[in-house]
Design a protein around this motif. Structure first.
Motif, short mmCIF file in Angstrom:
data_model
loop_
_atom_site.label_atom_id
_atom_site.label_comp_id
_atom_site.label_asym_id
_atom_site.label_seq_id
_atom_site.Cartn_x
_atom_site.Cartn_y
_atom_site.Cartn_z
N SER A 196 -4.41 -13.85 -19.86
CA SER A 196 -5.70 -13.73 -20.55
C SER A 196 -5.53 -13.82 -22.06
CB SER A 196 -6.38 -12.42 -20.16
OG SER A 196 -5.54 -11.30 -20.47
N SER A 197 -4.35 -13.45 -22.57
CA SER A 197 -4.12 -13.50 -24.02
C SER A 197 -4.02 -14.93 -24.51
CB SER A 197 -2.86 -12.72 -24.38
OG SER A 197 -2.97 -11.36 -24.03
N CYS A 198 -3.26 -15.75 -23.76
CA CYS A 198 -3.05 -17.14 -24.16
C CYS A 198 -4.04 -18.08 -23.51
CB CYS A 198 -1.64 -17.59 -23.81
SG CYS A 198 -0.33 -16.56 -24.51
N GLN A 199 -4.79 -17.55 -22.51
CA GLN A 199 -5.72 -18.38 -21.75
C GLN A 199 -5.00 -19.58 -21.13
OE1 GLN A 199 -9.27 -17.79 -21.21
NE2 GLN A 199 -8.39 -15.81 -21.79
N LYS A 200 -3.84 -19.29 -20.53
CA LYS A 200 -3.03 -20.33 -19.89
C LYS A 200 -2.57 -19.89 -18.52
CE LYS A 200 -0.90 -22.20 -24.13
NZ LYS A 200 0.40 -22.42 -24.82
N ASN A 227 1.18 -8.32 -15.16
CA ASN A 227 -0.21 -8.00 -15.46
C ASN A 227 -1.12 -9.21 -15.38
OD1 ASN A 227 0.49 -5.30 -15.95
ND2 ASN A 227 0.90 -5.69 -18.13
N PHE A 228 -0.55 -10.38 -15.10
CA PHE A 228 -1.36 -11.59 -15.04
C PHE A 228 -2.17 -11.63 -13.74
CE2 PHE A 228 1.77 -14.24 -17.83
CZ PHE A 228 1.47 -13.41 -18.90
N GLN A 229 -3.30 -12.30 -13.81
CA GLN A 229 -4.09 -12.54 -12.60
C GLN A 229 -3.40 -13.60 -11.77
OE1 GLN A 229 -8.13 -13.73 -13.32
NE2 GLN A 229 -8.59 -14.03 -11.15
#
Length: 241
Positions: A32-36, A21-23
């Protein structure tokens, strides 16, 4: 002797986020959850992983196969010191220069040899007929477990897109006849990742299969880094390299 760095990679707190599900990013995916940015190491070989951590000393969040989380050894060649070896290199360079000049003078003084021309019609026709016919042959090989290097009996081997196939024996060996170049063989075994291999002139094909494993993702812990110090005599030896 090369200086060696040894370091261990581990993930102490695996992440439960879904990487799918990551970009997508250039090196993996953005969470997007961890902004990493999560670096995908699963498609890298050992040398590529070594180079990454050699060039990146900051914090890294990554996705790994369990077998990739281990201790690595990185060898780095120390800078060379020029001493007596430089003189020998100079003499070798001069010798090659004079030899090259002599060979050029001889080539200029020698008259060109006449070249005989023959018709290539028959040769080209023969070659075109040869390449137009598919090459088929018998293939033998063995399938082993990548982890312990033991043979895998009962592995299913299918020519992709057909029903033609074979099964490995108790020693992991197989034999298939009338296999043409360009065909793809699929190796399947329960609990293992399927492997596809394109046939290209081989008469023997050996395959290593690895078990399906859950990939781990999270902050990477790099520890145990040290550099072996050279002895006194090793330092003296390097001075003349």
């Amino acid at each position: 002797m090369n200086m060696k760095q040894h370091f261990n990679l581990s993930i102490t707190s695996p992440c439960s986020e879904d990487f799918e599900n990551f970009q997508a990013t250039e090196t993996g995916g953005f969470c997007s959850s961890c902004q990493k940015n999560v670096v995908d190491f699963t498609q890298m070989n050992e040398e590529e992983i070594l180079q990454y951590f050699k060039n990146n000393t900051g914090k890294t969040c990554g996705k790994f196969k369990p077998r990739q989380l281990k201790t690595y050894t990185l060898s780095s060649t120390p800078p060379r010191r020029y001493g007596l070896q430089w003189i020998g290199t100079g003499f070798i360079g001069l010798s090659l220069l004079f030899a090259n000049n002599d060979s050029m003078a001889q080539s200029q003084s020698s008259p060109p040899m006449p070249v005989e021309t023959h018709s290539n019609e028959n040769t080209n026709k023969s070659n075109s007929e040869e390449y137009s016919q598919p090459t088929s042959h018998t293939i033998t090989g063995q399938v082993i477990n990548e982890e312990d290097r033991e043979p895998l009996p009962g592995v299913s081997i299918i020519v992709k897109g057909t029903t033609k196939g074979a099964i490995t024996d108790i020693n992991g060996r197989f034999k298939m006849s009338d296999i043409e170049d360009g065909l793809v063989l699929q190796f399947s075994y329960i609990g293992y990742s399927t492997i596809e291999h394109e046939v290209s002139g081989q008469s023997t094909i050996d395959i290593s299969m690895e078990k399906d494993q859950v990939e781990l993702m999270g902050d990477v812990v790099v520890e145990g880094v040290y550099t072996s110090k050279p002895s006194f005599w090793q330092r003296i030896k390097r001075a003349f390299q």
